[in-house]
Design an enzyme around this catalytic site. Sequence first.
Site, PDB file in Angstrom:
ATOM      1  N   SER A 137       0.822  -1.199   0.000  1.00 59.65           N
ATOM      2  CA  SER A 137       0.000   0.000   0.000  1.00 59.65           C
ATOM      3  C   SER A 137       0.862   1.257   0.000  1.00 59.65           C
ATOM      4  O   SER A 137       1.995   1.254   0.515  1.00 59.65           O
ATOM      5  CB  SER A 137      -0.860  -0.040   1.269  1.00 59.65           C
ATOM      6  OG  SER A 137      -1.334   1.228   1.586  1.00 59.65           O
ATOM      7  N   TYR A 161      -1.426  -0.070  10.588  1.00 55.50           N
ATOM      8  CA  TYR A 161      -1.707  -0.723   9.299  1.00 55.50           C
ATOM      9  C   TYR A 161      -0.507  -0.587   8.362  1.00 55.50           C
ATOM     10  O   TYR A 161      -0.005  -1.582   7.802  1.00 55.50           O
ATOM     11  CB  TYR A 161      -2.958  -0.098   8.652  1.00 55.50           C
ATOM     12  CG  TYR A 161      -3.166  -0.513   7.209  1.00 55.50           C
ATOM     13  CD1 TYR A 161      -3.469  -1.824   6.889  1.00 55.50           C
ATOM     14  CD2 TYR A 161      -3.040   0.408   6.157  1.00 55.50           C
ATOM     15  CE1 TYR A 161      -3.648  -2.216   5.563  1.00 55.50           C
ATOM     16  CE2 TYR A 161      -3.217   0.029   4.837  1.00 55.50           C
ATOM     17  CZ  TYR A 161      -3.518  -1.283   4.540  1.00 55.50           C
ATOM     18  OH  TYR A 161      -3.692  -1.668   3.234  1.00 55.50           O
ATOM     19  N   LYS A 165       2.249  -3.462   6.704  1.00 56.99           N
ATOM     20  CA  LYS A 165       2.555  -3.630   5.271  1.00 56.99           C
ATOM     21  C   LYS A 165       4.066  -3.483   5.041  1.00 56.99           C
ATOM     22  O   LYS A 165       4.671  -4.273   4.308  1.00 56.99           O
ATOM     23  CB  LYS A 165       1.783  -2.605   4.431  1.00 56.99           C
ATOM     24  CG  LYS A 165       0.279  -2.854   4.381  1.00 56.99           C
ATOM     25  CD  LYS A 165      -0.049  -4.085   3.566  1.00 56.99           C
ATOM     26  CE  LYS A 165      -1.527  -4.401   3.541  1.00 56.99           C
ATOM     27  NZ  LYS A 165      -1.844  -5.690   2.918  1.00 56.99           N
TER      28      LYS A 165
HETATM   29  P1  NAD Z   1     -11.143  -6.403   1.359  1.00 57.76           P
HETATM   30  O1  NAD Z   1     -11.326  -6.272   2.830  1.00 57.76           O
HETATM   31  O2  NAD Z   1     -12.288  -6.111   0.471  1.00 57.76           O
HETATM   32  O3  NAD Z   1     -10.600  -7.870   1.000  1.00 57.76           O
HETATM   33  C1  NAD Z   1      -9.763  -8.581   1.867  1.00 57.76           C
HETATM   34  C2  NAD Z   1     -10.333  -9.982   1.981  1.00 57.76           C
HETATM   35  O4  NAD Z   1      -9.505 -10.723   2.894  1.00 57.76           O
HETATM   36  C3  NAD Z   1     -11.743 -10.023   2.554  1.00 57.76           C
HETATM   37  O5  NAD Z   1     -12.568 -10.815   1.717  1.00 57.76           O
HETATM   38  C4  NAD Z   1     -11.593 -10.655   3.932  1.00 57.76           C
HETATM   39  O6  NAD Z   1     -12.715 -11.430   4.296  1.00 57.76           O
HETATM   40  C5  NAD Z   1     -10.337 -11.501   3.741  1.00 57.76           C
HETATM   41  N1  NAD Z   1      -9.605 -11.737   4.982  1.00 57.76           N
HETATM   42  C6  NAD Z   1      -9.313 -10.860   5.971  1.00 57.76           C
HETATM   43  N2  NAD Z   1      -8.639 -11.473   6.962  1.00 57.76           N
HETATM   44  C7  NAD Z   1      -8.485 -12.772   6.570  1.00 57.76           C
HETATM   45  C8  NAD Z   1      -7.885 -13.902   7.163  1.00 57.76           C
HETATM   46  N3  NAD Z   1      -7.307 -13.826   8.376  1.00 57.76           N
HETATM   47  N4  NAD Z   1      -7.913 -15.070   6.502  1.00 57.76           N
HETATM   48  C9  NAD Z   1      -8.502 -15.167   5.279  1.00 57.76           C
HETATM   49  N5  NAD Z   1      -9.105 -14.131   4.684  1.00 57.76           N
HETATM   50  C10 NAD Z   1      -9.090 -12.937   5.315  1.00 57.76           C
HETATM   51  O7  NAD Z   1      -9.883  -5.500   0.983  1.00 57.76           O
HETATM   52  P2  NAD Z   1      -9.380  -5.038  -0.437  1.00 57.76           P
HETATM   53  O8  NAD Z   1      -9.714  -3.617  -0.614  1.00 57.76           O
HETATM   54  O9  NAD Z   1      -9.781  -6.006  -1.485  1.00 57.76           O
HETATM   55  O10 NAD Z   1      -7.817  -5.106  -0.195  1.00 57.76           O
HETATM   56  C11 NAD Z   1      -7.053  -6.256  -0.548  1.00 57.76           C
HETATM   57  C12 NAD Z   1      -5.633  -6.052  -0.082  1.00 57.76           C
HETATM   58  O11 NAD Z   1      -5.121  -4.847  -0.668  1.00 57.76           O
HETATM   59  C13 NAD Z   1      -5.503  -5.882   1.430  1.00 57.76           C
HETATM   60  O12 NAD Z   1      -4.348  -6.579   1.848  1.00 57.76           O
HETATM   61  C14 NAD Z   1      -5.308  -4.389   1.608  1.00 57.76           C
HETATM   62  O13 NAD Z   1      -4.534  -4.080   2.744  1.00 57.76           O
HETATM   63  C15 NAD Z   1      -4.580  -3.997   0.330  1.00 57.76           C
HETATM   64  N6  NAD Z   1      -4.814  -2.603  -0.060  1.00 57.76           N
HETATM   65  C16 NAD Z   1      -6.094  -2.155  -0.227  1.00 57.76           C
HETATM   66  C17 NAD Z   1      -6.316  -0.821  -0.551  1.00 57.76           C
HETATM   67  C18 NAD Z   1      -7.720  -0.292  -0.707  1.00 57.76           C
HETATM   68  O14 NAD Z   1      -7.898   0.932  -0.605  1.00 57.76           O
HETATM   69  N7  NAD Z   1      -8.726  -1.100  -0.946  1.00 57.76           N
HETATM   70  C19 NAD Z   1      -5.222   0.047  -0.730  1.00 57.76           C
HETATM   71  C20 NAD Z   1      -3.938  -0.450  -0.575  1.00 57.76           C
HETATM   72  C21 NAD Z   1      -3.738  -1.800  -0.237  1.00 57.76           C
END
Ligand code: NAD
Length: 360
Positions: A137, A161, A165
Amino acid sequence: MYWILVTGATGYIGSHTCILLLKSGYNIVILDNFSNSSPKVIDNIIKVSNLNSKEISRRIKVFEIDICNHNSLDNMFSSMIKSRKKINAVIHFAGLKSVADSVEQPYKYWETNVLGGINLIQTMESYNCKTFVFSSSATVYGPTSKIPIKESDLIKPCSPYGSTKASFENFLADISGCTETLKCSIPSNKEWRIARLRYFNPVGAHSSGNLGELPKGKPNNLFPLIAEVCSGEREILEIFGNDWPTKDGTGVRDYIHVMDLAEAHLLTLSKLFISDPQILTLNLGTGIGTSVLELIKTFELETGRKVPYKISERRRGDLSISIADPINALKYLNWKAKFGIKEMCRDGWRWKQSQAQNNI
Ligand code: NAD
Ligand code: UDP
């Protein structure tokens, strides 16, 4: 054909990436504990991918697993091997992603984002699966006056957070045998092919209106909040400060369409599969900054609706401006974002409307 394990596959970015993986001919293992998503998303993935029932059972496997549970991960890899399906690579989306929640619950964030990730890597290592794409991120960067932000800029996260990362990024550098972590692509002496992808602000939805962001609980991010105000679910949007040193005083971000982001994952996989062992670190953004007021204006133009707002205090810990330098993604992946703010608002709104119609 290759099997790709997608952790967090029913989440926002994971589900959109599954669509492109299936479209490109990959078979997928969907892994999620559904803590921030619903198993119903699997139906949406199937619907958008247009698969028949034979293809579904041949090309998709589903495991409800918590990545913090080492034994479950091991059982999953072993059951795949027993049914003669080797997992060739992992795209690791599973994780917790709220900056504010991470301040309240640092243990939970470190456990899921760091320990869970280490479990996964250890399991992969024991099944000799060494191609790994990690969702990092822009929060790994500290507050900076140098815009756009380059991969080699200072890593100085300002929240638990962001720390999780950055720490997991360091762990990946260590297991790949790369001590130098600043360059974009570094040869690895440990057979690992790793990509650390630093997303800026993913928004929007699949253009079909059948897939989009569906988090549990109240959103904290600007884009879903604007959509809620636009649809009448929420009365008014609070703008956190109009006295930032930006073009119109409101915060500026690099919003990226979720389908552009998904495409970058496909290209990353292809790149890793044909490359020597290495660790690749890339910003994924458009390189274009949009202010809060500009985003509201575009949303209004695309939807024909008003977004009432009021100016509030600045949000604690906010940055004034965050824009990616995406040049390395172009250089190493030949990837460039195709969609602009208009398409992000259009597709995000279509998803919002279809949620209302279908009572999702
Ligand atoms: P999201 O919350 O929609 O998806 C994450 C998924 O992981 C969810 O379906 C959740 O149920 C699952 N999950 C969480 N903990 C878990 C565990 N212990 N075991 C198995 N599954 C688990 O998030 P997203 O927006 O799709 O983000 C995906 C990744 O990208 C994350 O790692 C997030 O930190 C990173 N990210 C997201 C953003 C954003 O703005 N959306 C920005 C930068 C980085
Ligand atoms: N923002 C806002 N009101 C909100 C939510 C966000 O004004 O209700 C602003 C925030 O201050 C920032 C921008 O919108 O300038 C993007 O915030 P978001 O939380 O979506 O992303 P992040 O700050 O994590 O990059």
